[in-house]
Design a protein around this motif. Structure first.
Motif, PDB file in Angstrom:
ATOM      1  N   LEU A  61       0.870  -1.172  -0.120  1.00 44.36           N
ATOM      2  CA  LEU A  61      -0.014   0.038   0.030  1.00 44.36           C
ATOM      3  C   LEU A  61       0.758   1.064   0.277  1.00 44.36           C
ATOM      4  CD1 LEU A  61      -2.905  -0.804   2.619  1.00 44.36           C
ATOM      5  CD2 LEU A  61      -2.708  -1.233   0.141  1.00 44.36           C
ATOM      6  N   VAL A  62       0.641   2.282  -0.645  1.00 45.22           N
ATOM      7  CA  VAL A  62       1.232   3.373  -0.737  1.00 45.22           C
ATOM      8  C   VAL A  62       0.323   4.567  -0.520  1.00 45.22           C
ATOM      9  CG1 VAL A  62       3.059   2.849  -2.312  1.00 45.22           C
ATOM     10  CG2 VAL A  62       0.907   4.025  -3.271  1.00 45.22           C
ATOM     11  N   ASP A  63       0.861   5.747   0.096  1.00 43.73           N
ATOM     12  CA  ASP A  63       0.032   6.910   0.456  1.00 43.73           C
ATOM     13  C   ASP A  63      -1.137   6.405   1.457  1.00 43.73           C
ATOM     14  OD1 ASP A  63       1.759   8.336  -1.273  1.00 43.73           O
ATOM     15  OD2 ASP A  63       0.307   8.082  -3.090  1.00 43.73           O
ATOM     16  N   TRP A  64      -0.716   5.669   2.339  1.00 48.41           N
ATOM     17  CA  TRP A  64      -1.856   5.244   3.403  1.00 48.41           C
ATOM     18  C   TRP A  64      -1.622   6.184   4.740  1.00 48.41           C
ATOM     19  CZ3 TRP A  64      -0.072   2.731   7.694  1.00 48.41           C
ATOM     20  CH2 TRP A  64       1.599   2.441   7.964  1.00 48.41           C
ATOM     21  N   THR A  65      -2.732   5.820   5.454  1.00 49.18           N
ATOM     22  CA  THR A  65      -2.808   6.233   6.858  1.00 49.18           C
ATOM     23  C   THR A  65      -3.480   4.919   7.624  1.00 49.18           C
ATOM     24  OG1 THR A  65      -5.146   6.961   6.612  1.00 49.18           O
ATOM     25  CG2 THR A  65      -3.312   8.718   6.232  1.00 49.18           C
ATOM     26  N   GLU A  66      -3.297   5.218   8.801  1.00 44.78           N
ATOM     27  CA  GLU A  66      -3.837   4.052   9.853  1.00 44.78           C
ATOM     28  C   GLU A  66      -5.218   3.765   9.440  1.00 44.78           C
ATOM     29  OE1 GLU A  66      -2.606   2.240  12.384  1.00 44.78           O
ATOM     30  OE2 GLU A  66      -0.470   3.143  12.127  1.00 44.78           O
ATOM     31  N   ARG A  67      -6.019   4.722   9.201  1.00 46.92           N
ATOM     32  CA  ARG A  67      -7.509   4.486   9.052  1.00 46.92           C
ATOM     33  C   ARG A  67      -7.808   3.561   7.711  1.00 46.92           C
ATOM     34  NH1 ARG A  67     -10.486   8.847   6.347  1.00 46.92           N
ATOM     35  NH2 ARG A  67      -8.776  10.191   5.452  1.00 46.92           N
ATOM     36  N   ASP A  68      -6.727   3.481   6.783  1.00 45.85           N
ATOM     37  CA  ASP A  68      -6.858   2.635   5.519  1.00 45.85           C
ATOM     38  C   ASP A  68      -6.815   1.440   5.705  1.00 45.85           C
ATOM     39  OD1 ASP A  68      -7.420   5.147   3.873  1.00 45.85           O
ATOM     40  OD2 ASP A  68      -4.994   5.320   3.969  1.00 45.85           O
ATOM     41  N   LEU A  69      -6.214   1.083   6.890  1.00 43.34           N
ATOM     42  CA  LEU A  69      -5.493  -0.275   7.155  1.00 43.34           C
ATOM     43  C   LEU A  69      -6.743  -1.245   7.748  1.00 43.34           C
ATOM     44  CD1 LEU A  69      -2.240  -0.158   8.571  1.00 43.34           C
ATOM     45  CD2 LEU A  69      -2.642  -0.502   6.269  1.00 43.34           C
ATOM     46  N   LYS A  70      -7.888  -1.533   6.926  1.00 43.54           N
ATOM     47  CA  LYS A  70      -9.172  -2.293   7.138  1.00 43.54           C
ATOM     48  C   LYS A  70      -9.530  -3.038   5.884  1.00 43.54           C
ATOM     49  CE  LYS A  70     -12.283   1.597   7.525  1.00 43.54           C
ATOM     50  NZ  LYS A  70     -12.839   2.340   8.292  1.00 43.54           N
ATOM     51  N   SER A  71     -10.327  -4.262   6.075  1.00 47.24           N
ATOM     52  CA  SER A  71     -10.724  -4.922   5.154  1.00 47.24           C
ATOM     53  C   SER A  71     -11.980  -4.127   4.378  1.00 47.24           C
ATOM     54  CB  SER A  71     -11.143  -6.202   5.566  1.00 47.24           C
ATOM     55  OG  SER A  71     -10.143  -7.054   6.082  1.00 47.24           O
ATOM     56  N   GLY A  72     -11.884  -4.165   2.999  1.00 43.79           N
ATOM     57  CA  GLY A  72     -12.929  -3.373   2.385  1.00 43.79           C
ATOM     58  C   GLY A  72     -12.827  -2.079   1.844  1.00 43.79           C
ATOM     59  N   VAL A  73     -11.520  -1.552   2.345  1.00 41.80           N
ATOM     60  CA  VAL A  73     -11.079  -0.342   1.778  1.00 41.80           C
ATOM     61  C   VAL A  73     -10.866  -0.422   0.402  1.00 41.80           C
ATOM     62  CG1 VAL A  73      -9.098   1.300   1.851  1.00 41.80           C
ATOM     63  CG2 VAL A  73     -10.133   0.594   3.876  1.00 41.80           C
ATOM     64  N   LYS A  74     -11.241   0.659  -0.538  1.00 48.44           N
ATOM     65  CA  LYS A  74     -11.220   0.864  -1.980  1.00 48.44           C
ATOM     66  C   LYS A  74      -9.738   1.344  -2.288  1.00 48.44           C
ATOM     67  CE  LYS A  74     -15.213   1.342  -4.767  1.00 48.44           C
ATOM     68  NZ  LYS A  74     -15.621   2.106  -5.617  1.00 48.44           N
ATOM     69  N   VAL A  75      -9.038   0.625  -3.283  1.00 54.83           N
ATOM     70  CA  VAL A  75      -7.833   1.113  -3.683  1.00 54.83           C
ATOM     71  C   VAL A  75      -7.614   1.003  -5.299  1.00 54.83           C
ATOM     72  CG1 VAL A  75      -6.679  -0.139  -1.800  1.00 54.83           C
ATOM     73  CG2 VAL A  75      -7.020  -1.543  -3.625  1.00 54.83           C
ATOM     74  N   VAL A  76      -6.759   1.588  -5.631  1.00 58.06           N
ATOM     75  CA  VAL A  76      -6.189   1.712  -7.180  1.00 58.06           C
ATOM     76  C   VAL A  76      -4.969   1.351  -7.280  1.00 58.06           C
ATOM     77  CG1 VAL A  76      -5.940   4.214  -6.971  1.00 58.06           C
ATOM     78  CG2 VAL A  76      -6.298   3.353  -9.065  1.00 58.06           C
TER      79      VAL A  76
END
Lengths: 100, 406
Positions: A61-76
């Motif tokens: 993962l790049v350009d991430w924050t703590e709140r992005d670390l959860k199942s279901g988060v949308k990524v590109v």
């Protein structure tokens, strides 16, 4: 990761097809004890992603924050440098995932 | 029809750990010499050598491993083969040795499992181990603890267990390892110890992970009835299953299809059920790996392994099926190519009643060894049975040698 110019060239032709594809993060971990050549990036998150077209991928993962670390988060899918140049001064690029 | 029963007549391991004073040659020689001496046969009886080894090339810059060890063990010019299947190299070497005997090529062969890991730095070992994964995985910067961490997260989400539940596996295996004088770690750990150990790949912490280890293990197996002792152990099933190299390409992250398939086939071939198994060595490279193994081997119902471990169902002195009496990969150590053979040695000793302080079962009849390569791309399952030869021509009195350590 061991790379050679030919291997990178061959792989690169396929990787570009993934750029811009979107999907969802299924599972993630934070690698705190990295392999050789990744030391300067650690700690970094790596996740399993299911793309919207159904393809499964693994990537950092790049350009991430703590709140992005959860199942279901949308990524590109984005193209990023994987490690520093190899001994032949070729920069290896690969697909990483950026939370949307 | 030829008698196809194959018996273990010699089994030995070196001490496991950071053995900086010992070279791979010395470790191999120690394990082989002790196994051979126990078997009562001579070097001239060994018709072939099978070697389980993963990292000899990458860490030791030594390939041509079959000949390398045949020479060292004074076995040349017999045929010698190196089998590589990542951390299942030992199990795969044993499987191929068994197949060669079944095919009628040989009667008596030796199987050596060996790995020398601590001569190299940690980052180099982590990179070398990733050779067992896929190109995409290597490009992502993930490690083996990372891959099992992803499985742990999937399992924790699906079955609603906590990190403390994973830690129970390490607590059990360190308890078992405390009885094993050849184990890398002979100390016990608590749940709190595991929880406060440093994070390696979330949610896995240092004490969820098996260590980097040096060690060797050796078996001598035969179908030659003239050299089989009256009390012995036969190998009644040897099966291998495979799956995708990359974890993310699989349909399940909470079970290994390779191991499930190998177990299913092995139970069928052996004519036994999971409930018949008295003692097992399973591939607990990480705490989550043992929970998955317990379910794949049908020792626990799906999603129930953590509860069963916590209840002591697999703990010596409490459970019916004792799992990882050696301390497992976690406490005994994990010299990757040696592990599959060490598991078989441990089961042999447990069934023979010669395991000493680590003896965890009494009058056990059926044992099982489960060895996994990569994040589950390959798995082997062997089933062993305590056997009494009715008409054995006993050549030597069977006894366990006092082993010399480095």
């Amino acid at each position: 990761m061991i790379t050679t110019p030919v291997k990178l060239w061959r792989r690169g032709k396929k990787l570009v097809n993934h750029i811009g594809k979107t999907g969802k993060l299924l599972y993630w971990t934070i690698v705190r004890v990295p392999p050789k050549n990744f030391a300067d990036q650690a700690p970094y998150p790596v996740g399993i992603v299911r793309l919207d077209d159904g393809e499964m991928m693994v990537g950092q993962l790049v350009d991430w924050t703590e709140r992005d670390l959860k199942s279901g988060v949308k990524v590109v899918a984005v193209m990023r440098r994987v490690t520093h140049e190899d001994p032949e001064n070729i920069i290896p690029y690969g697909i990483k995932f950026k939370p949307v | 029809m030829r008698n196809e029963s194959i018996f273990i007549i010699g089994a030995s391991t070196t001490r496991f750990g950071e053995l900086w004073n010992s070279s791979p040659r010395e470790l191999a020689k120690e394990a082989f010499t002790n196994a051979l001496s126990q078997s009562g046969v001579g070097v001239s009886n060994i018709e072939a050598l099978y070697v389980g080894n993963m990292l000899g090339g990458m860490l030791g810059h030594q390939e041509n491993i079959g000949s390398f060890y045949a020479e060292e063990l004074s076995l040349s010019p017999v045929p010698a083969f190196r089998l590589e299947a990542a951390c299942a190299s030992g199990g795969v070497a044993l499987h191929n040795a068994i197949n060669s005997i079944k095919a009628g090529l040989y009667k008596t062969v030796a199987i050596l499992g060996i790995e020398k890991m601590t001569d190299a730095g940690g980052d180099l070992v982590a990179s070398a181990l990733m050779a067992a994964g896929s190109d995409e995985e290597r490009g992502s910067g993930i490690t083996f603890p990372g891959l099992y961490a992803l499985m742990a997260q999937a399992y924790m989400q699906q079955y609603k267990i906590k990190e403390e539940d994973l830690a129970e596996v390490s607590v059990k295996n360190h308890y078992h390892g405390s009885f094993n004088h050849k184990a890398q770690f002979r100390f016990q750990v608590s749940i709190a110890d595991v929880m406060k150990s440093s994070r390696i790949a979330d949610p896995l912490k240092l004490l969820d992970c098996s260590p980097v280890t040096d060690g060797a293990a050796c078996l001598v197996i035969t179908r030659d009835e003239s050299i089989i002792p009256k009390n012995s152990v036969s190998i009644i099933a040897s099966e291998v299953g495979t799956d995708t190299l990359a974890l993310h390409k699989r349909s399940s992250f909470t079970s290994l299809r390779s191991a499930k398939e190998a177990a299913k086939q092995a139970y069928a071939k052996a004519g036994v059920k999971a409930t018949d198994v008295d003692v097992a060595e399973v591939h607990d490279c990480f705490s989550i790996a043992e929970l998955i193994a317990l379910e794949d081997l049908e020792f626990s119902e799906v999603g129930r392994a953590a509860v069963d471990v916590k209840k002591g169902k697999f703990t010596r002195g409490k459970g019916k099926t004792i799992v990882n009496p050696s301390g497992g990969l976690k406490a005994c150590g994990h010299p990757v190519g040696a592990t599959g053979i060490k598991q078989a040695v441990e089961i042999y000793e447990q069934l023979m009643g010669t395991a000493g302080d680590k003896q965890s079962v009494k009058n056990a009849k059926i044992g099982l060894a489960h060895n996994v390569g990569g994040s589950g791309a390959i798995a082997t399952v062997h089933i062993f049975k305590k056997s009494k030869m009715q008409s054995a021509k006993i050549k030597t009195k069977f006894k366990v040698q006092n082993l010399q350590y480095f």
